[in-house]
Design a protein around this motif. Structure first.
Motif, PDB file in Angstrom:
ATOM      1  N   UNK A   1       0.829  -1.196   0.000  1.00 44.97           N
ATOM      2  CA  UNK A   1       0.000   0.000   0.000  1.00 44.97           C
ATOM      3  C   UNK A   1       0.863   1.246   0.000  1.00 44.97           C
ATOM      4  N   UNK A   2       0.240   2.318  -0.465  1.00 47.52           N
ATOM      5  CA  UNK A   2       0.893   3.627  -0.552  1.00 47.52           C
ATOM      6  C   UNK A   2      -0.109   4.648  -0.039  1.00 47.52           C
ATOM      7  N   UNK A   3       0.197   5.315   1.068  1.00 53.76           N
ATOM      8  CA  UNK A   3      -0.778   6.182   1.723  1.00 53.76           C
ATOM      9  C   UNK A   3      -0.210   7.575   1.959  1.00 53.76           C
ATOM     10  N   UNK A   4      -1.014   8.588   1.644  1.00 55.63           N
ATOM     11  CA  UNK A   4      -0.747   9.969   2.032  1.00 55.63           C
ATOM     12  C   UNK A   4      -1.993  10.480   2.738  1.00 55.63           C
ATOM     13  N   UNK A   5      -1.865  10.848   3.991  1.00 58.63           N
ATOM     14  CA  UNK A   5      -3.052  11.303   4.722  1.00 58.63           C
ATOM     15  C   UNK A   5      -2.624  12.099   5.943  1.00 58.63           C
ATOM     16  N   UNK A   6      -3.500  13.009   6.355  1.00 55.58           N
ATOM     17  CA  UNK A   6      -3.321  13.751   7.603  1.00 55.58           C
ATOM     18  C   UNK A   6      -4.614  13.643   8.393  1.00 55.58           C
TER      19      UNK A   6
ATOM     20  N   UNK B   1      -6.725  16.302  14.972  1.00 53.37           N
ATOM     21  CA  UNK B   1      -7.171  15.866  16.293  1.00 53.37           C
ATOM     22  C   UNK B   1      -8.692  15.750  16.334  1.00 53.37           C
ATOM     23  N   UNK B   2      -9.159  14.656  16.918  1.00 52.12           N
ATOM     24  CA  UNK B   2     -10.577  14.407  17.016  1.00 52.12           C
ATOM     25  C   UNK B   2     -11.212  13.809  15.778  1.00 52.12           C
ATOM     26  N   UNK B   3     -10.420  13.631  14.711  1.00 49.61           N
ATOM     27  CA  UNK B   3     -10.957  13.066  13.484  1.00 49.61           C
ATOM     28  C   UNK B   3     -10.556  11.595  13.348  1.00 49.61           C
ATOM     29  N   UNK B   4     -11.282  10.888  12.474  1.00 53.09           N
ATOM     30  CA  UNK B   4     -11.021   9.466  12.249  1.00 53.09           C
ATOM     31  C   UNK B   4     -10.779   9.222  10.767  1.00 53.09           C
ATOM     32  N   UNK B   5      -9.638   8.646  10.443  1.00 55.33           N
ATOM     33  CA  UNK B   5      -9.349   8.186   9.087  1.00 55.33           C
ATOM     34  C   UNK B   5      -9.763   6.731   9.002  1.00 55.33           C
ATOM     35  N   UNK B   6     -10.620   6.403   8.038  1.00 51.83           N
ATOM     36  CA  UNK B   6     -11.066   5.020   7.858  1.00 51.83           C
ATOM     37  C   UNK B   6     -10.323   4.379   6.694  1.00 51.83           C
ATOM     38  N   UNK B   7      -9.808   3.182   6.928  1.00 51.77           N
ATOM     39  CA  UNK B   7      -9.115   2.408   5.899  1.00 51.77           C
ATOM     40  C   UNK B   7      -9.923   1.137   5.651  1.00 51.77           C
ATOM     41  N   UNK B   8     -10.382   0.974   4.403  1.00 50.37           N
ATOM     42  CA  UNK B   8     -11.193  -0.177   4.039  1.00 50.37           C
ATOM     43  C   UNK B   8     -10.486  -0.995   2.962  1.00 50.37           C
ATOM     44  N   UNK B   9     -10.931  -2.235   2.816  1.00 49.57           N
ATOM     45  CA  UNK B   9     -10.355  -3.095   1.794  1.00 49.57           C
ATOM     46  C   UNK B   9     -10.527  -4.544   2.170  1.00 49.57           C
ATOM     47  N   UNK B  10     -10.362  -5.444   1.217  1.00 45.69           N
ATOM     48  CA  UNK B  10     -10.530  -6.871   1.490  1.00 45.69           C
ATOM     49  C   UNK B  10      -9.418  -7.413   2.370  1.00 45.69           C
ATOM     50  N   UNK B  11      -9.619  -8.604   2.895  1.00 50.61           N
ATOM     51  CA  UNK B  11      -8.583  -9.262   3.693  1.00 50.61           C
ATOM     52  C   UNK B  11      -7.317  -9.414   2.856  1.00 50.61           C
ATOM     53  N   UNK B  12      -6.184  -9.128   3.464  1.00 50.15           N
ATOM     54  CA  UNK B  12      -4.913  -9.244   2.769  1.00 50.15           C
ATOM     55  C   UNK B  12      -4.481  -7.995   2.038  1.00 50.15           C
ATOM     56  N   UNK B  13      -5.293  -6.928   2.107  1.00 49.35           N
ATOM     57  CA  UNK B  13      -4.939  -5.691   1.396  1.00 49.35           C
ATOM     58  C   UNK B  13      -3.910  -4.864   2.161  1.00 49.35           C
ATOM     59  N   UNK B  14      -3.693  -5.181   3.427  1.00 51.77           N
ATOM     60  CA  UNK B  14      -2.673  -4.477   4.201  1.00 51.77           C
ATOM     61  C   UNK B  14      -3.218  -3.523   5.250  1.00 51.77           C
TER      62      UNK B  14
ATOM     63  N   UNK C   1     -14.958  10.833   8.669  1.00 53.21           N
ATOM     64  CA  UNK C   1     -13.727  11.428   8.169  1.00 53.21           C
ATOM     65  C   UNK C   1     -13.350  10.903   6.794  1.00 53.21           C
ATOM     66  N   UNK C   2     -12.081  11.090   6.436  1.00 53.09           N
ATOM     67  CA  UNK C   2     -11.578  10.629   5.153  1.00 53.09           C
ATOM     68  C   UNK C   2     -11.627   9.093   5.091  1.00 53.09           C
ATOM     69  N   UNK C   3     -11.904   8.566   3.915  1.00 58.17           N
ATOM     70  CA  UNK C   3     -11.951   7.122   3.709  1.00 58.17           C
ATOM     71  C   UNK C   3     -10.929   6.737   2.640  1.00 58.17           C
ATOM     72  N   UNK C   4     -10.085   5.782   2.941  1.00 60.30           N
ATOM     73  CA  UNK C   4      -9.133   5.236   1.988  1.00 60.30           C
ATOM     74  C   UNK C   4      -9.522   3.792   1.711  1.00 60.30           C
ATOM     75  N   UNK C   5      -9.706   3.446   0.439  1.00 61.60           N
ATOM     76  CA  UNK C   5     -10.055   2.076   0.066  1.00 61.60           C
ATOM     77  C   UNK C   5      -8.844   1.429  -0.596  1.00 61.60           C
ATOM     78  N   UNK C   6      -8.389   0.337   0.004  1.00 57.76           N
ATOM     79  CA  UNK C   6      -7.235  -0.385  -0.505  1.00 57.76           C
ATOM     80  C   UNK C   6      -7.663  -1.477  -1.464  1.00 57.76           C
TER      81      UNK C   6
END
Length: 212
Positions: free
Chosen positions: A18-23, A26-39, A204-209
């Motif tokens: 995976x390759x991620x750029x995110x900030x 405070x008080x926010x939630x970054x959500x990372x989604x994706x299938x099993x094994x995506x990292x 918050x922001x959502x990243x899909x792997x």
């Protein structure tokens, strides 16, 4: 206090997971989604300082503008919650929370117990401090688990599918309460989940792997 992931690349051997750029403010939630094994969980391990061979990480991880890449895990002040509450069954509810408190925080036993009772009252678990954790319901254990995490005074909280084992009626309640607590404590968080409802509730922001 913010969490910054700058050109963060996680690889296994020569394969980029995976390759991620995110900030995450405070008080926010970054959500990372994706299938099993995506990292997804591997990303959390990298932030927590628990990434080992054959995995490697490049890029920069910052907490409050301080680079933590080379800091050992126990100095990163990163709290974690998992699918299971992982409470110490040989300890009472109060002892579980006290275990996480920094040594310099509430060194007076009476003051420490008062602080614990205040936290328990805030989540409608007053008078339960002396109960064994195995006598609690799943939702109550989840609340104690988050209190224990917050008691450690973390700069960042990582959530590895913490709601997945709760029944549907309880899941929404505990999920909303968890995000409210993170916001109230001004703690940035990263949530790993398969559930779109979790991502929507996080707000918050959502990243899909993609699959590896």
């Amino acid at each position: 206090m913010a969490l910054s992931l700058e050109k963060l690349v996680i690889s296994r051997a020569d394969n980029v997971l995976l390759n991620v750029n995110a900030c995450v403010e405070k008080g926010q939630v970054l959500t990372v989604m994706g299938p099993s094994g995506a990292g997804k969980s591997t990303l959390l391990q990298a932030i927590a300082g628990q990434l080992y061979e054959p995995f490697s990480v490049s890029g920069i991880i910052k907490i409050d503008n301080n680079v933590i890449n080379r800091k050992p895990a126990h100095l990163r002040k990163v709290g974690m919650m998992f699918q299971d509450a992982l409470l110490f069954e040989h300890m009472t509810v109060a002892e579980n929370i006290a275990f996480a408190m920094p040594k310099t925080s509430h060194s007076n036993p009476h003051a420490r117990m008062e602080a614990i009772n205040t936290m328990l009252s805030a989540v409608e678990l007053e008078s339960m401090g002396q109960r064994g954790v195995n006598t609690l319901s799943g939702g109550q254990q989840s609340r104690v688990s988050l209190l224990r995490t917050l008691a450690s005074a973390p700069d960042v909280v990582l959530l590895d599918e913490p709601f997945s084992k709760l029944d549907l009626a309880l899941r929404g309640q505990i999920r909303s309460w968890t995000f409210e607590q993170l916001k109230a404590h001004n703690i940035p968080a990263v949530l790993v989940t398969h559930d779109k409802e979790d991502a929507i509730a996080a707000g918050g922001q959502i990243i899909e792997l993609s699959p590896c």
